[in-house]
Design a protein around this motif. Structure first.
Motif, PDB file in Angstrom:
ATOM      1  N   LEU B 139       0.844  -1.205   0.000  1.00  9.79           N
ATOM      2  CA  LEU B 139       0.000   0.000   0.000  1.00  9.79           C
ATOM      3  C   LEU B 139       0.873   1.247   0.000  1.00  9.79           C
ATOM      4  O   LEU B 139       1.897   1.293   0.684  1.00  9.79           O
ATOM      5  N   LEU B 141      -0.795   4.312   0.431  1.00  9.21           N
ATOM      6  CA  LEU B 141      -1.583   5.169   1.322  1.00  9.21           C
ATOM      7  C   LEU B 141      -2.489   4.255   2.135  1.00  9.21           C
ATOM      8  O   LEU B 141      -2.683   3.104   1.767  1.00  9.21           O
ATOM      9  N   ASP B 143      -5.487   4.061   2.006  1.00 12.32           N
ATOM     10  CA  ASP B 143      -6.576   3.579   1.153  1.00 12.32           C
ATOM     11  C   ASP B 143      -6.151   3.326  -0.285  1.00 12.32           C
ATOM     12  O   ASP B 143      -6.975   3.301  -1.192  1.00 12.32           O
ATOM     13  N   TYR B 144      -4.852   3.129  -0.494  1.00  8.26           N
ATOM     14  CA  TYR B 144      -4.362   2.861  -1.846  1.00  8.26           C
ATOM     15  C   TYR B 144      -3.535   1.571  -1.832  1.00  8.26           C
ATOM     16  O   TYR B 144      -2.372   1.588  -1.401  1.00  8.26           O
ATOM     17  N   GLY B 145      -4.136   0.494  -2.294  1.00  8.64           N
ATOM     18  CA  GLY B 145      -3.455  -0.786  -2.344  1.00  8.64           C
ATOM     19  C   GLY B 145      -4.219  -1.911  -1.652  1.00  8.64           C
ATOM     20  O   GLY B 145      -3.876  -3.074  -1.813  1.00  8.64           O
TER      21      GLY B 145
END
Lengths: 194, 194, 194, 194
Positions: B139, B141, B143-145
């Motif tokens: 990831l 972030l 909320d990214y990954g």
């Protein structure tokens, strides 16, 4: 553990998109299946772990591709599974379920549609165990906006490739037609198997 | 459904980070808890749904904050729960579980460490139901990954705030010390409750 | 066209960060210089152009690294150049310049500080030729938030690595000390050479 | 300093896209112009600076919208300006310029096309003053991949909205037709006014 493409067939029950848009979309979905398998092959085949680096490294490139392609596969399957019903009223169980968390079915609907308009990638109605609540997640990419542990219940593709061939920039009409073509029996199954 | 901050106490068993680094990190975690509750309040309080827009709108800003803050809460809790054991050998069940998917425990370890070095946010060892496999997600972030539906088993925070106060840019040493301070009994519990 | 690392020396005039924080930061900057040179080498050395793909390909990984590392170099250089003055009042020319676009110097300052608090990567006060105006750009990554064609005038690093070693999570104090340590003569030079 | 929409007219010289695709694209461009003006209005109208926060705040939402909408305007204008020539051979000056940095015009072309295939947003051939070199930047979003200070010379829109209405998922054909419809005199002007 190779990922095998699921078979989705176009039928007259699919009213949210026409056959041409459906088939273009299906080719993109197939591309994600091929890519995640390519990536899983690279990961299994002695990649350069020593050189791993967060600015740039070959391994980093593969890992970024992994979450993108994997979610590309998963979310497209949820999406294609939950469209295509002509009888798209949720039954009382589903209605009550949505009402419990959003106040009313209508309020949920307004939030879901607004989330679609606000998103560059996907909308996922999901159950979030951490807050014990339903959420309409907004995604900007296949792998940007997912929530850890969450369970998808209804998925709407807002990538431009999902509608542009048929609707051009008329995003609102696509969303509207999606809302009329949800297969709520699939959503119900997902709720019940949580 | 307000999210309540969990209580994590520093103890001598936490060897991967010192008390100062732990407490700074805890304040950041608390910030995410406060933010997701603020956001959930805004979403409940008649936000401007009509104006929803994917380039910019107030609603879009709230929705972007939602996935960021929510995952900020969830992932920090997984992380703090799975550190702090002095006896950090996985037992045979866990060893076999990792070996089954990665070839061997050692090979899994090499991949996990490399993923840590390649990531700007988090590493999540998780079970992915779609491919019926374990994956070390990278990831960038909160909320990214993340992967839809995946179940986190072991979580490592690679944000700079997780180690910089104590380790400065010596990321490798932080990762090394994390690997020696994993609470494998927690990981085992997560595996068993899948 | 190899990029050569610039030499920045710590001195007593640098009050925004201490020597330890400065030197850790300098090592990260050097890492970006090395990475962009590695990437430029890969691009010159017959990369696999045929396989280029936007989901995943080796070439895509290199191209993502290129914009990240390149901006990592450029922005760090702007940042280190524009700190370190004890006499940090902008002169009348600069004051007037900022006032013209922001209403007053104080109002610019409030916007710049707020942008710092709202950003995960950088703040860039820049001139944007398209709108013929000054903007305080908010960046979340080295290469996420830049504006095409814009000319940086004052740059503030808000990555956690810029302050965490010294300030831990006390971001506000770091920003405050930055505002007191700006080398306005450098900013003036940048304005005059636009 | 309001941004005024530029007037681009479809003509028979535009062969890379048909009128329908052109006009849908033009409406999206107009949307970005409206949004940046809306955002600039919000920034001028006493936004909540005190509440600025990098996880979520209303101000953060506005600042994220600012770089996205602004680059959406700028890059679309570069793109529409540099298409539409039937006589699309670069002259010797341009040929030599590209050769100097890429080895040959053909090699530049291969790199540019590969960058297009690897990108989710834009390709920008630009001059980068820091390394004194030409680069084919890969962008995944309007504001993700730009390089600080760089000067765009040739811009290709790879967002799905740029081609999907006409080409569906046949991205390669769109790129091919773009390469045959570049207005090299515009590129030359940009080079000469650097």
């Amino acid at each position: 553990m190779e990922i095998v493409k699921l078979n989705f067939e176009y039928s007259d029950d699919v009213t949210v998109i026409n056959r041409e848009q459906f088939e273009a979309h299906m080719r993109l979905y197939e591309g994600y299946v091929n890519k995640i398998n390519e990536i899983d092959g690279l990961l299994a085949d002695d990649p350069d772990l020593e050189g791993a680096n967060s600015t740039y490294s070959e391994f980093r490139g593969i890992k970024r591709g992994e979450t993108y392609a994997l979610n590309g596969v998963i979310l497209h399957e949820f999406y294609f599974e939950n469209i295509g019903s002509n009888n798209n009223e949720p039954d009382e169980v589903v209605m009550n379920f949505l009402s419990r968390f959003f106040g009313s079915y209508e309020l949920w609907q307004e939030h879901f549609v607004a989330t679609a308009k606000a998103s560059r990638g996907w909308v996922i109605l999901c159950y979030d165990p951490r807050s014990d609540s339903l959420r309409n997640l907004s995604l900007d990419l296949h792998d940007y906006g997912n929530a850890a542990m969450s369970i998808p219940l209804l998925v709407l593709d807002m990538y431009e490739h999902a509608y542009f061939l048929q609707y051009a920039d008329n995003k609102a009409e696509y969303i509207d037609n999606f809302m009329k073509n949800i297969d709520w029996s699939v959503v119900k199954d997902r709720i019940e198997s949580m």
